[in-house]
Design a protein around this motif. Structure first.
Motif, PDB file in Angstrom:
ATOM      1  N   ASN A 158     -44.213 -40.574  85.345  1.00 26.11           N
ATOM      2  CA  ASN A 158     -43.585 -40.926  84.083  1.00 26.11           C
ATOM      3  C   ASN A 158     -43.626 -39.665  83.232  1.00 26.11           C
ATOM      4  N   LEU A 159     -42.477 -39.028  83.049  1.00 27.32           N
ATOM      5  CA  LEU A 159     -42.434 -37.690  82.460  1.00 27.32           C
ATOM      6  C   LEU A 159     -43.135 -37.622  81.103  1.00 27.32           C
ATOM      7  N   THR A 160     -42.736 -38.466  80.180  1.00 27.12           N
ATOM      8  CA  THR A 160     -43.296 -38.396  78.831  1.00 27.12           C
ATOM      9  C   THR A 160     -44.790 -38.685  78.841  1.00 27.12           C
ATOM     10  N   LYS A 161     -45.189 -39.678  79.614  1.00 31.50           N
ATOM     11  CA  LYS A 161     -46.611 -40.020  79.705  1.00 31.50           C
ATOM     12  C   LYS A 161     -47.394 -38.865  80.333  1.00 31.50           C
ATOM     13  N   ASP A 162     -46.825 -38.236  81.372  1.00 35.98           N
ATOM     14  CA  ASP A 162     -47.501 -37.116  82.028  1.00 35.98           C
ATOM     15  C   ASP A 162     -47.650 -35.924  81.082  1.00 35.98           C
ATOM     16  N   VAL A 163     -46.602 -35.670  80.290  1.00 33.50           N
ATOM     17  CA  VAL A 163     -46.661 -34.559  79.328  1.00 33.50           C
ATOM     18  C   VAL A 163     -47.719 -34.847  78.261  1.00 33.50           C
ATOM     19  N   ASN A 164     -47.770 -36.086  77.786  1.00 30.45           N
ATOM     20  CA  ASN A 164     -48.778 -36.460  76.799  1.00 30.45           C
ATOM     21  C   ASN A 164     -50.196 -36.329  77.356  1.00 30.45           C
ATOM     22  N   ASN A 202     -34.973 -37.220  74.332  1.00 29.48           N
ATOM     23  CA  ASN A 202     -34.702 -38.578  73.857  1.00 29.48           C
ATOM     24  C   ASN A 202     -35.981 -39.311  73.454  1.00 29.48           C
ATOM     25  N   GLN A 203     -37.111 -38.888  74.031  1.00 24.92           N
ATOM     26  CA  GLN A 203     -38.395 -39.538  73.734  1.00 24.92           C
ATOM     27  C   GLN A 203     -39.348 -38.602  72.981  1.00 24.92           C
ATOM     28  N   LEU A 204     -38.793 -37.611  72.337  1.00 25.32           N
ATOM     29  CA  LEU A 204     -39.603 -36.567  71.712  1.00 25.32           C
ATOM     30  C   LEU A 204     -40.616 -37.122  70.719  1.00 25.32           C
ATOM     31  N   GLU A 205     -40.223 -38.162  69.986  1.00 25.70           N
ATOM     32  CA  GLU A 205     -41.140 -38.712  68.978  1.00 25.70           C
ATOM     33  C   GLU A 205     -42.418 -39.271  69.608  1.00 25.70           C
ATOM     34  N   LEU A 206     -42.372 -39.597  70.905  1.00 27.61           N
ATOM     35  CA  LEU A 206     -43.558 -40.120  71.590  1.00 27.61           C
ATOM     36  C   LEU A 206     -44.581 -39.028  71.894  1.00 27.61           C
ATOM     37  N   LEU A 207     -44.196 -37.752  71.699  1.00 30.04           N
ATOM     38  CA  LEU A 207     -45.121 -36.638  71.909  1.00 30.04           C
ATOM     39  C   LEU A 207     -45.862 -36.271  70.626  1.00 30.04           C
ATOM     40  N   ASN A 208     -45.575 -36.978  69.560  1.00 30.03           N
ATOM     41  CA  ASN A 208     -46.185 -36.654  68.267  1.00 30.03           C
ATOM     42  C   ASN A 208     -47.614 -37.178  68.220  1.00 30.03           C
ATOM     43  N   ILE A 209     -48.443 -36.630  69.126  1.00 25.84           N
ATOM     44  CA  ILE A 209     -49.830 -37.100  69.226  1.00 25.84           C
ATOM     45  C   ILE A 209     -50.737 -36.235  68.366  1.00 25.84           C
ATOM     46  N   ALA A 210     -51.824 -36.820  67.945  1.00 23.79           N
ATOM     47  CA  ALA A 210     -52.858 -36.108  67.175  1.00 23.79           C
ATOM     48  C   ALA A 210     -52.294 -35.462  65.917  1.00 23.79           C
ATOM     49  N   ASP A 211     -51.131 -35.917  65.480  1.00 23.95           N
ATOM     50  CA  ASP A 211     -50.489 -35.409  64.268  1.00 23.95           C
ATOM     51  C   ASP A 211     -50.337 -33.885  64.307  1.00 23.95           C
ATOM     52  N   LEU A 212     -49.987 -33.357  65.484  1.00 26.19           N
ATOM     53  CA  LEU A 212     -49.782 -31.921  65.626  1.00 26.19           C
ATOM     54  C   LEU A 212     -48.296 -31.589  65.582  1.00 26.19           C
ATOM     55  N   PRO A 213     -47.938 -30.446  64.994  1.00 24.81           N
ATOM     56  CA  PRO A 213     -46.523 -30.077  64.907  1.00 24.81           C
ATOM     57  C   PRO A 213     -45.918 -29.805  66.281  1.00 24.81           C
ATOM     58  N   LEU A 214     -44.653 -30.188  66.416  1.00 27.85           N
ATOM     59  CA  LEU A 214     -43.904 -29.960  67.650  1.00 27.85           C
ATOM     60  C   LEU A 214     -42.946 -28.782  67.479  1.00 27.85           C
ATOM     61  N   LEU A 215     -42.951 -27.897  68.457  1.00 26.83           N
ATOM     62  CA  LEU A 215     -41.980 -26.809  68.532  1.00 26.83           C
ATOM     63  C   LEU A 215     -40.976 -27.150  69.617  1.00 26.83           C
ATOM     64  N   VAL A 216     -39.694 -26.984  69.316  1.00 30.40           N
ATOM     65  CA  VAL A 216     -38.652 -27.254  70.303  1.00 30.40           C
ATOM     66  C   VAL A 216     -37.875 -25.963  70.581  1.00 30.40           C
ATOM     67  N   GLY A 217     -37.778 -25.619  71.874  1.00 29.08           N
ATOM     68  CA  GLY A 217     -37.025 -24.448  72.298  1.00 29.08           C
ATOM     69  C   GLY A 217     -35.945 -24.836  73.298  1.00 29.08           C
ATOM     70  N   VAL A 218     -34.775 -25.156  72.782  1.00 29.44           N
ATOM     71  CA  VAL A 218     -33.645 -25.490  73.669  1.00 29.44           C
ATOM     72  C   VAL A 218     -32.503 -24.487  73.524  1.00 29.44           C
ATOM     73  N   SER A 219     -32.688 -23.479  72.700  1.00 25.83           N
ATOM     74  CA  SER A 219     -31.608 -22.570  72.338  1.00 25.83           C
ATOM     75  C   SER A 219     -30.900 -21.964  73.546  1.00 25.83           C
ATOM     76  N   ARG A 220     -29.620 -22.319  73.686  1.00 28.34           N
ATOM     77  CA  ARG A 220     -28.712 -21.751  74.706  1.00 28.34           C
ATOM     78  C   ARG A 220     -29.215 -21.939  76.138  1.00 28.34           C
ATOM     79  N   LYS A 221     -30.090 -22.920  76.364  1.00 32.85           N
ATOM     80  CA  LYS A 221     -30.656 -23.116  77.698  1.00 32.85           C
ATOM     81  C   LYS A 221     -29.681 -23.818  78.639  1.00 32.85           C
ATOM     82  N   SER A 222     -30.032 -23.803  79.921  1.00 33.99           N
ATOM     83  CA  SER A 222     -29.122 -24.333  80.945  1.00 33.99           C
ATOM     84  C   SER A 222     -28.881 -25.826  80.790  1.00 33.99           C
ATOM     85  N   MET A 223     -29.837 -26.564  80.215  1.00 36.04           N
ATOM     86  CA  MET A 223     -29.598 -27.995  79.993  1.00 36.04           C
ATOM     87  C   MET A 223     -28.352 -28.206  79.128  1.00 36.04           C
TER      88      MET A 223
END
Length: 274
Positions: A158-164, A202-223
């Protein structure tokens, strides 16, 4: 939600922009573009004028199948750049994109303010203790393997759960060593397929654990450019579209090649939530 960058408190309750400066010959978008002092200074000045809060410098390309770079070569590439930028822009807040503890140590000594580690300490067992000793903010990214092997390591229960789970373990270890300011990067494009990247966004808000800031790096990526059947050079519009989604889902830092457009995106997001 603040982080302390060499005595400057940066308030991340309002999203910020991190401008990318690659001093590598083989980065996927701007490799080899910034080779001399004038081109580097001009680019950084532009990014700062356009509203970048942080400048993220990398001297080891982490794109898939990137060439291996020795620690000595990485140091020779990056330390003089940090010194140059601190000399010309004394107030600059420099983030160093490295997974090596010695590079972290030398660049902070040269004037950098925070460390951005694609491996969250897994590629150098001394990294977490080094960051703790340096008392600087630490960006920990989710990745499996190395840039050379990560594309083969995309099986998740489970991707999101595994990342968390990955982050909870890393946070615990960092806290135990005394690291105070932590930022989480989900690692878009690192050991993830295009479909998995969109699932995670799509599930990014579920990574908002421990009230830590999230950095997102998608700029010009292959996705983006593979989905749109285009190139990295033509992926700015797609990047901006995903930036707004990331902000809506809780991103506090956008790591970007195009500062002006990202800053405009944040301005519109702020107005939407005023």
């Amino acid at each position: 939600m603040t982080i302390n960058c060499k005595g400057k408190l940066i308030d991340l309750s309002t999203p910020k922009v991190m401008g990318i400066l690659n001093v590598t010959p083989d980065s996927f978008f701007d490799g080899g573009r910034y080779k001399d002092e004038n081109s580097i200074l001009n680019q950084v000045e532009n990014m700062l004028n356009q509203g970048a809060t942080f400048i993220d410098i990398g001297a080891y390309s982490s794109r898939p199948n990137a060439d291996f770079v020795t620690e000595n070569e990485e140091l020779q590439r990056i330390v003089p750049i940090v010194e140059l930028l601190v000399k010309y822009f004394p107030e600059i807040i420099i983030s160093v994109d490295t997974f090596r503890s010695e590079v972290a140590k030398q660049t902070i000594k040269a004037g950098a303010s925070l460390i951005n580690d694609i491996s969250a300490g897994f590629l150098d067992e001394k990294m977490l203790q080094t960051v703790a000793n340096l008392s600087v903010p630490y960006i920990m990214m989710h990745m499996r393997g190395t840039p050379q092997t990560m594309q083969t390591l995309t099986d998740y229960d489970n991707l999101t759960k595994d990342v968390n789970f990955y982050f909870s373990e890393r946070i615990s270890k960092a806290r135990a060593l005394g690291i105070i300011d932590l930022i989480l990067d989900p690692g878009f494009g690192f050991a993830k397929t295009t479909q998995q990247n969109f699932e995670l966004l799509n599930q990014l808000e579920l990574l908002n654990i421990a009230d830590l800031p999230l950095l997102v790096g998608v700029s010009r990526k292959s996705m983006i450019y593979k989905t749109l059947d285009t190139t990295a050079q033509n992926a700015l519009n797609g990047t901006t579209a995903l930036h707004m989604i990331a902000l809506q889902k809780g991103a506090k830092i956008l790591r970007v090649h195009d500062v002006k457009e990202a800053k405009e995106c944040i301005t519109l997001y702020n107005q939407l939530h005023a």
